[in-house]
Design a protein around this motif. Structure first.
Motif, PDB file in Angstrom:
ATOM      1  N   TYR A 264     -30.898  -1.079 -13.044  1.00  0.00           N
ATOM      2  CA  TYR A 264     -31.284   0.236 -13.294  1.00  0.00           C
ATOM      3  C   TYR A 264     -32.347   0.765 -12.191  1.00  0.00           C
ATOM      4  O   TYR A 264     -33.293   0.171 -12.029  1.00  0.00           O
ATOM      5  CB  TYR A 264     -31.802   0.701 -14.424  1.00  0.00           C
ATOM      6  CG  TYR A 264     -31.867   2.171 -14.796  1.00  0.00           C
ATOM      7  CD1 TYR A 264     -30.953   2.641 -15.540  1.00  0.00           C
ATOM      8  CD2 TYR A 264     -33.264   2.944 -14.609  1.00  0.00           C
ATOM      9  CE1 TYR A 264     -30.651   4.016 -15.718  1.00  0.00           C
ATOM     10  CE2 TYR A 264     -33.178   4.185 -14.909  1.00  0.00           C
ATOM     11  CZ  TYR A 264     -31.818   4.658 -15.514  1.00  0.00           C
ATOM     12  OH  TYR A 264     -32.139   6.111 -15.670  1.00  0.00           O
ATOM     13  N   ASN A 268     -29.840   6.286 -10.611  1.00  0.00           N
ATOM     14  CA  ASN A 268     -29.532   6.594 -12.000  1.00  0.00           C
ATOM     15  C   ASN A 268     -30.036   7.683 -12.482  1.00  0.00           C
ATOM     16  O   ASN A 268     -29.489   8.275 -13.377  1.00  0.00           O
ATOM     17  CB  ASN A 268     -29.543   5.197 -12.713  1.00  0.00           C
ATOM     18  CG  ASN A 268     -28.789   3.997 -12.403  1.00  0.00           C
ATOM     19  OD1 ASN A 268     -29.455   3.073 -11.664  1.00  0.00           O
ATOM     20  ND2 ASN A 268     -27.645   3.818 -12.636  1.00  0.00           N
ATOM     21  N   LEU A 269     -31.154   8.030 -12.175  1.00  0.00           N
ATOM     22  CA  LEU A 269     -31.796   9.406 -12.541  1.00  0.00           C
ATOM     23  C   LEU A 269     -30.787  10.426 -12.176  1.00  0.00           C
ATOM     24  O   LEU A 269     -30.747  11.524 -12.980  1.00  0.00           O
ATOM     25  CB  LEU A 269     -33.362   9.530 -12.241  1.00  0.00           C
ATOM     26  CG  LEU A 269     -34.345   8.457 -13.009  1.00  0.00           C
ATOM     27  CD1 LEU A 269     -35.467   8.604 -12.295  1.00  0.00           C
ATOM     28  CD2 LEU A 269     -34.244   8.461 -14.319  1.00  0.00           C
ATOM     29  N   SER A 272     -26.911  10.188 -13.730  1.00  0.00           N
ATOM     30  CA  SER A 272     -27.052  10.498 -15.136  1.00  0.00           C
ATOM     31  C   SER A 272     -27.085  12.052 -15.372  1.00  0.00           C
ATOM     32  O   SER A 272     -27.072  12.639 -16.616  1.00  0.00           O
ATOM     33  CB  SER A 272     -27.928   9.720 -15.817  1.00  0.00           C
ATOM     34  OG  SER A 272     -29.328   9.961 -15.451  1.00  0.00           O
ATOM     35  N   THR A 274     -30.203  13.179 -15.453  1.00  0.00           N
ATOM     36  CA  THR A 274     -31.522  13.120 -16.196  1.00  0.00           C
ATOM     37  C   THR A 274     -32.637  13.723 -15.146  1.00  0.00           C
ATOM     38  O   THR A 274     -33.659  14.287 -15.903  1.00  0.00           O
ATOM     39  CB  THR A 274     -31.583  11.847 -16.446  1.00  0.00           C
ATOM     40  OG1 THR A 274     -30.898  11.288 -17.371  1.00  0.00           O
ATOM     41  CG2 THR A 274     -33.445  11.642 -17.032  1.00  0.00           C
ATOM     42  N   PHE A 598     -36.300   5.077 -19.426  1.00  0.00           N
ATOM     43  CA  PHE A 598     -34.799   5.481 -18.936  1.00  0.00           C
ATOM     44  C   PHE A 598     -33.843   4.613 -19.118  1.00  0.00           C
ATOM     45  O   PHE A 598     -32.498   5.166 -19.414  1.00  0.00           O
ATOM     46  CB  PHE A 598     -34.942   5.791 -17.336  1.00  0.00           C
ATOM     47  CG  PHE A 598     -35.839   6.885 -17.203  1.00  0.00           C
ATOM     48  CD1 PHE A 598     -35.593   8.387 -17.762  1.00  0.00           C
ATOM     49  CD2 PHE A 598     -37.129   6.878 -16.269  1.00  0.00           C
ATOM     50  CE1 PHE A 598     -36.355   9.185 -17.324  1.00  0.00           C
ATOM     51  CE2 PHE A 598     -37.937   7.982 -16.063  1.00  0.00           C
ATOM     52  CZ  PHE A 598     -37.485   9.340 -16.589  1.00  0.00           C
ATOM     53  N   ASP A 601     -30.836   4.646 -21.834  1.00  0.00           N
ATOM     54  CA  ASP A 601     -30.183   5.852 -22.435  1.00  0.00           C
ATOM     55  C   ASP A 601     -28.675   5.388 -21.747  1.00  0.00           C
ATOM     56  O   ASP A 601     -28.291   4.570 -21.024  1.00  0.00           O
ATOM     57  CB  ASP A 601     -30.729   6.891 -21.650  1.00  0.00           C
ATOM     58  CG  ASP A 601     -30.374   7.995 -22.211  1.00  0.00           C
ATOM     59  OD1 ASP A 601     -29.361   8.262 -23.051  1.00  0.00           O
ATOM     60  OD2 ASP A 601     -30.847   9.159 -21.848  1.00  0.00           O
ATOM     61  N   GLY A 605     -27.067  10.177 -19.591  1.00  0.00           N
ATOM     62  CA  GLY A 605     -28.285  10.475 -20.247  1.00  0.00           C
ATOM     63  C   GLY A 605     -28.448  11.339 -21.492  1.00  0.00           C
ATOM     64  O   GLY A 605     -29.111  12.494 -21.539  1.00  0.00           O
ATOM     65  N   ALA A 608     -31.999  11.863 -23.050  1.00  0.00           N
ATOM     66  CA  ALA A 608     -32.863  12.582 -22.322  1.00  0.00           C
ATOM     67  C   ALA A 608     -32.288  14.243 -22.317  1.00  0.00           C
ATOM     68  O   ALA A 608     -33.156  15.002 -22.358  1.00  0.00           O
ATOM     69  CB  ALA A 608     -32.717  12.098 -20.799  1.00  0.00           C
ATOM     70  N   SER A 609     -31.120  14.383 -22.438  1.00  0.00           N
ATOM     71  CA  SER A 609     -30.554  15.598 -22.403  1.00  0.00           C
ATOM     72  C   SER A 609     -30.896  16.118 -23.792  1.00  0.00           C
ATOM     73  O   SER A 609     -31.470  17.442 -24.026  1.00  0.00           O
ATOM     74  CB  SER A 609     -29.156  15.666 -22.568  1.00  0.00           C
ATOM     75  OG  SER A 609     -28.798  15.412 -21.308  1.00  0.00           O
TER      76      SER A 609
END
Length: 616
Positions: A264, A268-269, A272, A274, A598, A601, A605, A608-609
């Protein structure tokens, strides 16, 4: 002369015999054997009634030089009530004018070096006690009542135990007094509401959703009242809490070790979705060693080379660039999402053992952390520091004995060093049990130096209790059969508020993972187990992205989900339960929410959503 006392000690009889000649004439005619006493404010005279045999008593005075120069003479004066008098004395020349009595040193005991003391005594009759004492013309000790008796000290600042909509349980550290504390006056605001002999009191008849301020004073056996304690403000739960103004915090933890087995990465943020739905990132973890902040994983932090397909901006690292690794990827992320604030988090469960040594010199610790966070190689990456001490003055992986003020001192030093343009935050315990971890440190005192707290409202229960009972690891509220009172989010938030931490500085914690047992036959919480369920990286714990499909939720309890699949039993949060928790956080006027972490997830995401949508 009064009637002779009944047989007593040989020592006293010798004193009586020695004093008879001195009192062969009326007391008013006695002649002092010493010249005028030297004025000295730095001296005290203390009176003690040594014994009482009904028809008479023995009194004793102690004169002490508390100054820094030699005392070359002393005179003690006091008043007795009518009917109480001195009949014989030794080691001082005692005279009187009606009920006013004066004792002067004799030739051999008038000179007192700094710190030295001398005593003189007398036999008297009557039941009164001396008053209005003066030593060389000044008050014997500055006390307003019994001569030689100091008023009590201030009690400890009250702390709150259980706070309900209509009551608040208070306790405080005892005051001290040279003659003993008799009782305590409890004040709500400026009004005295109770007098108690112990060090606790429960105030009742309160109004829900209302702030109350308490303080305590002590009274000694002579009736003297000492200074007030510090004040405690508690807020009863219930009522309508005004929402926190401004944007809600939506913070996630990014772990440096996630780049290994979990694969990760910062990118990836972005993939995704996020990154557009968060306000803060806590980068975990830096270490705490030798009283200093230190690097946690140099390779992952700033050395790992990223290929073009792994990089946030699609550009590969070169061998000679000055900064690589996660720090460089976070720099690229902030360039694309400039609203995101990144904090470097130090400590955590494994690396909290160093905080005790660091707290012994908080200024030096703060300086070391500032120097590391503001290193020119990556100073632009970070917007502040987060301290994850598990736990101040309590036990986590190791036990800390720094005392209840150590955390406050540390946060004060951090804020002073990092200044108003950097964030200073902390992850804190959610243990709201009576006498638990919240009670162990002064989180309210430290809050004034802290931008916000991340309250770790997860991991209340898990398979470290291998036989169960099964229980959700992140309950929002209590429920019938919960294994431990005070182990839920609502109680933790209520207790922190009651101690004076404003809701606008509290973030609710969400786990992006589940905790589980195996060998379970009962679907509902409270069943027995044979041990921890198997997890991908560690027994008893699994990411939400895995559990979502391998063990879907079969029920809810206390605002969170649980699942029974085969002999395994898991608890975790889903988008639906997170929506409920976010609605509750807004109703409580909280700053926002945060989550660990993170990589648990889904690829799109979805948790986070749910946090983002729930706080809109």
């Amino acid at each position: 002369m009064s009637t002779a006392p009944p047989p007593r000690t040989t020592r006293l009889m010798r004193r009586l015999a020695a004093a008879v000649a001195a009192f062969a004439v009326p007391a008013a005619g006695l002649v002092a054997l010493a010249g005028p006493a030297q004025a000295a404010a730095s001296a005290t005279a203390t009176y003690t009634k040594v014994s009482d045999w009904g028809s008479g008593f023995e009194g004793r005075w102690t004169v002490k030089n508390t100054g820094t120069t030699t005392l070359t003479g002393w005179t003690v004066e006091w008043d007795f009530p009518s009917g109480t008098r001195v009949n014989s004395a030794w080691d001082a020349a005692v005279t009187n004018s009606a009920d006013h009595w004066t004792a002067k040193n004799v030739g051999w005991n008038g000179t007192l070096a700094p710190g030295a003391s001398v005593t003189f005594g007398f036999n008297g009759s009557g039941s009164g006690a001396p008053a209005g004492c003066k030593l060389n013309g000044a008050p014997c000790d500055g006390g307003p009542s019994e001569p030689g008796d100091n008023p009590p000290s201030a009690p400890g600042t009250p702390t709150a135990g259980t706070v309900t909509e209509t009551s608040a349980a208070l306790s405080w550290a005892a005051a001290t007094d040279d003659k003993g504390v008799k009782d305590y006056d409890v004040y709500r605001g400026s009004a005295k509401i109770a007098t108690v002999t112990g060090t606790s009191y429960t105030d009742t008849g309160l109004t829900k959703g209302t702030a109350y301020t308490y303080s305590v004073t002590a009274r000694d056996t002579a009736g003297q009242t000492g200074p007030s304690s510090g004040t405690l403000t508690v807020t009863t739960p219930g009522g309508t809490t005004p929402p926190d103004p401004g944007e809600k915090v939506k913070l996630g933890y990014f772990t440096n070790w996630g780049v290994y087995g979990r694969n990760y990465h910062v990118k990836n943020l972005v993939t995704s979705g996020t990154a557009a739905k968060i306000t803060h990132i806590n980068y975990a973890f830096g270490n705490v060693q030798g009283g200093r902040c230190t690097i946690g994983d140099a390779y992952a932090d700033y050395d790992k080379a990223y290929s073009a397909d792994q990089s946030v901006d699609g550009k590969a690292d070169t061998w000679d660039q000055p900064l690589r690794g996660n720090f460089n990827q976070l720099r690229k992320l902030k360039a694309q999402y400039p609203h995101i604030k990144v904090l470097w988090s130090f400590g955590g469960w494994t690396w909290s053992g160093g905080f005790g040594q660091a707290a012994a010199n908080p200024a030096a610790f703060a300086q070391s952390c500032y120097d590391l966070v503001e290193d020119p190689r990556w100073a632009d990456v970070f917007d502040g520091i987060d301290l994850d001490w598990e736990y101040p003055n309590a036990c986590g992986l190791t036990c800390d004995t720094s005392g209840p003020t150590a955390f406050t001192n540390m946060m004060k030093a951090m804020k002073a060093k990092f200044g108003p343009n950097n964030l200073v935050t902390a992850a804190i315990t959610a243990d709201a049990s009576d006498g638990g971890k919240i009670d162990a440190a002064d989180y309210a005192g430290a809050a004034q130096y802290t931008d916000f707290y991340n309250v770790m409202t997860y991991d209340f229960f898990g398979a470290w209790a291998a036989k169960g009972p099964t229980a959700p690891h992140s309950p929002l509220t209590s429920y019938a059969g919960i294994p431990q009172a005070g182990f839920n989010s609502a109680d933790a938030i209520a207790k922190l508020k009651a101690k004076g931490v404003p809701g606008s500085k509290l973030n609710l914690g969400i786990g992006f993972y589940g905790r589980g047992w195996t060998g379970v036959t009962q679907a509902a919480p409270g069943g027995t187990a044979t041990g921890p369920a198997q997890g991908t990286y560690e027994q008893g714990i699994e990411d939400y992205k895995v559990l979502k499909s391998t063990c879907p939720a079969t029920g809810t309890v206390a605002g969170t989900a649980y699942a029974k699949c085969g002999s395994n039993w898991w608890s975790y949060d889903t988008p639906a339960t997170i929506a409920g928790k976010m609605a509750w956080a807004k109703q409580q006027g909280l700053k926002g929410a945060f989550y660990w972490e993170f990589s648990g997830d889904t690829a799109n995401g979805e948790l986070a959503s749910a946090v983002h949508s729930g706080l809109q």
